[in-house]
Design a protein around this motif. Sequence first.
Motif, mmCIF file in Angstrom:
data_model
loop_
_atom_site.group_PDB
_atom_site.id
_atom_site.type_symbol
_atom_site.label_atom_id
_atom_site.label_comp_id
_atom_site.label_asym_id
_atom_site.label_seq_id
_atom_site.Cartn_x
_atom_site.Cartn_y
_atom_site.Cartn_z
ATOM 1 N N ARG A 1 0.808 -1.214 0.000
ATOM 2 C CA ARG A 1 0.000 0.000 0.000
ATOM 3 C C ARG A 1 0.843 1.267 0.000
ATOM 4 O O ARG A 1 0.332 2.354 -0.320
ATOM 5 N N ASN A 2 2.129 1.155 0.333
ATOM 6 C CA ASN A 2 3.004 2.320 0.256
ATOM 7 C C ASN A 2 3.194 2.790 -1.184
ATOM 8 O O ASN A 2 3.600 3.929 -1.425
ATOM 9 N N ASN A 3 2.891 1.899 -2.128
ATOM 10 C CA ASN A 3 3.017 2.239 -3.536
ATOM 11 C C ASN A 3 1.672 2.538 -4.192
ATOM 12 O O ASN A 3 1.596 2.693 -5.414
ATOM 13 N N VAL A 4 0.617 2.614 -3.375
ATOM 14 C CA VAL A 4 -0.730 2.834 -3.899
ATOM 15 C C VAL A 4 -1.186 4.257 -3.580
ATOM 16 O O VAL A 4 -1.011 4.740 -2.459
ATOM 17 N N ARG A 5 -1.770 4.915 -4.570
ATOM 18 C CA ARG A 5 -2.337 6.239 -4.372
ATOM 19 C C ARG A 5 -3.780 6.252 -4.855
ATOM 20 O O ARG A 5 -4.094 5.691 -5.905
ATOM 21 N N ILE A 6 -4.646 6.880 -4.076
ATOM 22 C CA ILE A 6 -6.055 7.015 -4.427
ATOM 23 C C ILE A 6 -6.244 8.371 -5.099
ATOM 24 O O ILE A 6 -5.894 9.411 -4.527
ATOM 25 N N ILE A 7 -6.781 8.358 -6.307
ATOM 26 C CA ILE A 7 -6.849 9.560 -7.130
ATOM 27 C C ILE A 7 -8.125 10.345 -6.857
ATOM 28 O O ILE A 7 -9.207 9.782 -6.692
ATOM 29 N N GLN A 8 -7.983 11.662 -6.822
ATOM 30 C CA GLN A 8 -9.103 12.564 -6.590
ATOM 31 C C GLN A 8 -9.216 13.559 -7.752
ATOM 32 O O GLN A 8 -8.555 13.412 -8.782
ATOM 33 N N THR A 9 -10.052 14.537 -7.569
ATOM 34 C CA THR A 9 -10.123 15.696 -8.462
ATOM 35 C C THR A 9 -10.069 16.946 -7.577
ATOM 36 O O THR A 9 -10.291 16.849 -6.366
ATOM 37 N N PRO A 10 -9.745 18.113 -8.126
ATOM 38 C CA PRO A 10 -9.735 18.475 -9.548
ATOM 39 C C PRO A 10 -8.465 18.040 -10.274
ATOM 40 O O PRO A 10 -7.354 18.361 -9.828
ATOM 41 N N GLN A 11 -8.631 17.308 -11.361
ATOM 42 C CA GLN A 11 -7.496 16.996 -12.214
ATOM 43 C C GLN A 11 -7.267 18.213 -13.105
ATOM 44 O O GLN A 11 -8.182 18.681 -13.777
ATOM 45 N N THR A 12 -6.055 18.707 -13.064
ATOM 46 C CA THR A 12 -5.777 20.049 -13.568
ATOM 47 C C THR A 12 -4.722 19.996 -14.668
ATOM 48 O O THR A 12 -3.697 19.337 -14.508
ATOM 49 N N PHE A 13 -4.992 20.694 -15.779
ATOM 50 C CA PHE A 13 -4.104 20.640 -16.941
ATOM 51 C C PHE A 13 -4.058 21.979 -17.665
ATOM 52 O O PHE A 13 -5.039 22.724 -17.686
ATOM 53 N N LEU A 14 -2.926 22.240 -18.304
ATOM 54 C CA LEU A 14 -2.879 23.298 -19.299
ATOM 55 C C LEU A 14 -3.669 22.835 -20.515
ATOM 56 O O LEU A 14 -3.683 21.640 -20.847
ATOM 57 N N THR A 15 -4.308 23.764 -21.201
ATOM 58 C CA THR A 15 -5.132 23.375 -22.343
ATOM 59 C C THR A 15 -4.308 22.742 -23.457
ATOM 60 O O THR A 15 -4.816 21.882 -24.183
ATOM 61 N N ASN A 16 -3.044 23.139 -23.606
ATOM 62 C CA ASN A 16 -2.243 22.549 -24.688
ATOM 63 C C ASN A 16 -1.893 21.088 -24.421
ATOM 64 O O ASN A 16 -1.338 20.410 -25.276
ATOM 65 N N ILE A 17 -2.229 20.596 -23.212
ATOM 66 C CA ILE A 17 -2.038 19.185 -22.886
ATOM 67 C C ILE A 17 -3.355 18.419 -22.957
ATOM 68 O O ILE A 17 -3.439 17.349 -23.567
ATOM 69 N N ILE A 18 -4.410 18.968 -22.361
ATOM 70 C CA ILE A 18 -5.659 18.206 -22.273
ATOM 71 C C ILE A 18 -6.487 18.255 -23.558
ATOM 72 O O ILE A 18 -7.136 17.269 -23.927
ATOM 73 N N LEU A 19 -6.460 19.364 -24.273
ATOM 74 C CA LEU A 19 -7.284 19.448 -25.482
ATOM 75 C C LEU A 19 -6.861 18.434 -26.545
ATOM 76 O O LEU A 19 -7.720 17.728 -27.100
ATOM 77 N N PRO A 20 -5.565 18.297 -26.863
ATOM 78 C CA PRO A 20 -5.181 17.276 -27.851
ATOM 79 C C PRO A 20 -5.514 15.856 -27.385
ATOM 80 O O PRO A 20 -5.851 15.001 -28.204
ATOM 81 N N ALA A 21 -5.451 15.621 -26.087
ATOM 82 C CA ALA A 21 -5.744 14.283 -25.565
ATOM 83 C C ALA A 21 -7.195 13.890 -25.849
ATOM 84 O O ALA A 21 -7.494 12.728 -26.143
ATOM 85 N N PHE A 22 -8.111 14.835 -25.777
ATOM 86 C CA PHE A 22 -9.521 14.533 -25.992
ATOM 87 C C PHE A 22 -9.919 14.539 -27.460
ATOM 88 O O PHE A 22 -11.097 14.367 -27.787
#
Length: 213
Positions: free
Chosen positions: A137-158
């Motif tokens: 469990r020391n190597n496990v992380r539970i993910i939350q939001t807000p997941q935050t991105f610059l638009t030049n990263i997230i827009l091409p991904a979608f």
Amino acid sequence: MGTAKPKQFLFLKEKPVLWYSISAFLEAFEDILIKLVLPEEYIFLGEELKAAFKEKSENIQVVVGGLTRFQSVKNGLQLTEPDSLVFVHDGVRCLVSKELIRNCYHQAITKGSAIPAIAATDSIRIVKDGQHSVADRNNVRIIQTPQTFLTNIILPAFDQEYNPAFTDEATVVEAIGTPVFLIEGEFQNIKITRPIDLLIAEKILEERALSFQ
């Protein structure tokens, strides 16, 4: 949740769950523009909620979502200004703090992304093909939001095709070969999923109110 009404519109201390989420972002940044993505049949409730913010209602735009989280986020992103920064937040994570929102902003400005995560506190087992094994469990992380991105990263991904393996925005971004960066989340940043979560959230809100007295 076992209710006919979506959980983001259930009441928590006389206000819809979603009201608290919106308030946190408006308090974090006065000039923030919120795209409130909702199922089409609940757009009218979104408009009512928007009106409740009065002078801040112009900062909120209600958007029709899709059949998947991927499509709903994509619908919101289509209305995003270029050369900006995007927070993607679960509306039912109503206890998110403005401090976490601002921390995500500052990291995303420098690293391109900020994905809130907390350490696992329970024992973890991985189940595969009917077998299970202990995970560290020391190597496990539970993910939350807000997941935050610059638009030049997230827009091409979608722009890529939907894949059922996409569980959040981080997995979408990683699928085009762009790494994402974690940031320390908050244990109080819970997701309202079961009836008991509303009771926990109410208690946390009461404790927060006492701390400001």
